[in-house]
Write an enzyme that holds these catalytic residues in place. Structure first.
Site, PDB file in Angstrom:
ATOM      1  N   ASP A   7      81.453  47.782  -1.351  1.00  0.00           N
ATOM      2  CA  ASP A   7      82.823  47.458  -1.721  1.00  0.00           C
ATOM      3  C   ASP A   7      82.737  46.147  -2.505  1.00  0.00           C
ATOM      4  O   ASP A   7      81.742  45.428  -2.414  1.00  0.00           O
ATOM      5  CB  ASP A   7      83.673  47.308  -0.453  1.00  0.00           C
ATOM      6  CG  ASP A   7      85.116  46.952  -0.754  1.00  0.00           C
ATOM      7  OD1 ASP A   7      85.707  47.595  -1.643  1.00  0.00           O
ATOM      8  OD2 ASP A   7      85.645  46.034  -0.104  1.00  0.00           O
ATOM      9  N   ASP A   9      85.738  43.436  -3.327  1.00  0.00           N
ATOM     10  CA  ASP A   9      86.491  42.307  -2.785  1.00  0.00           C
ATOM     11  C   ASP A   9      86.238  42.170  -1.288  1.00  0.00           C
ATOM     12  O   ASP A   9      86.460  43.101  -0.525  1.00  0.00           O
ATOM     13  CB  ASP A   9      87.985  42.493  -3.051  1.00  0.00           C
ATOM     14  CG  ASP A   9      88.311  42.583  -4.533  1.00  0.00           C
ATOM     15  OD1 ASP A   9      87.564  41.998  -5.343  1.00  0.00           O
ATOM     16  OD2 ASP A   9      89.308  43.242  -4.884  1.00  0.00           O
TER      17      ASP A   9
END
Length: 180
Positions: A7, A9
């Site tokens: 992922d 952020d």
């Protein structure tokens, strides 16, 4: 082939409840860039899978997103690594798409494009939706405490069926030791 899905952020860069909306706001989490470089140096194909609903919300545009990703690529490259590809969902939570995590569409797209099964592939995230998307495709869900990770743990009372690490750098160190 060794593959890992990250992922963005909260795993690679600092996260914000107000969204990361500009290149200046995109700041790497200490150790994350070096961790990605270590993965690359150990023959991992590093891919990023990220929800970017700020586009649908009108907070930034595709050009700004590309600039953020260019910054990430440049920093990782300067550290001796590479991110092979960035997959993103530009949709909002109510758009009904299949690519927005926790739905598995984005991860399935990665598997389809690379022509690989994702069974057992580490998928590192900081939210429940990241873990749910990983589980849906048979990947190895890994939670980091950075970003919204600690909040995710607290919300679920620590009851998660996955590995939990302080940050991406710690997980990468453990992963590379597991290989030896």
């Amino acid at each position: 082939m060794k593959l890992i899905i990250l992922d963005r952020d909260g795993v690679i860069n600092e996260d914000s409840d107000d969204y990361i909306k500009s290149v200046d706001e995109w700041r790497p989490i200490p150790g994350s860039i070096e961790a990605i470089a270590k993965l690359s140096m150990n023959d991992y194909r590093v891919l990023v899978a990220t929800n970017q609903s700020g586009i649908a919300r009108g907070l930034f545009d595709l050009d700004t997103l590309a600039q953020m990703h260019d910054k990430m690529h440049q920093l990782v490259g300067a550290a001796g690594g590479s991110v092979e590809a960035v997959f993103f969902c530009p949709h909002g939570p109510d758009d009904g798409c299949d690519c927005r995590k926790p739905k598995p569409g984005m991860l399935r797209d990665i598997g389809d494009r690379l022509r690989v099964e994702l069974n057992g592939v580490a998928a590192v995230g900081d939210s429940l939706r990241d873990l749910q998307a990983a589980e849906a495709v048979g990947a190895r869900p890994v939670l980091v405490r950075t970003g919204k990770g600690q909040r995710t743990l607290d919300k679920l009372g620590g009851k998660l069926d996955c590995e939990v690490y302080a940050d991406l750098a710690t997980f990468v160190d453990v992963l590379l030791v597991e290989e030896d």
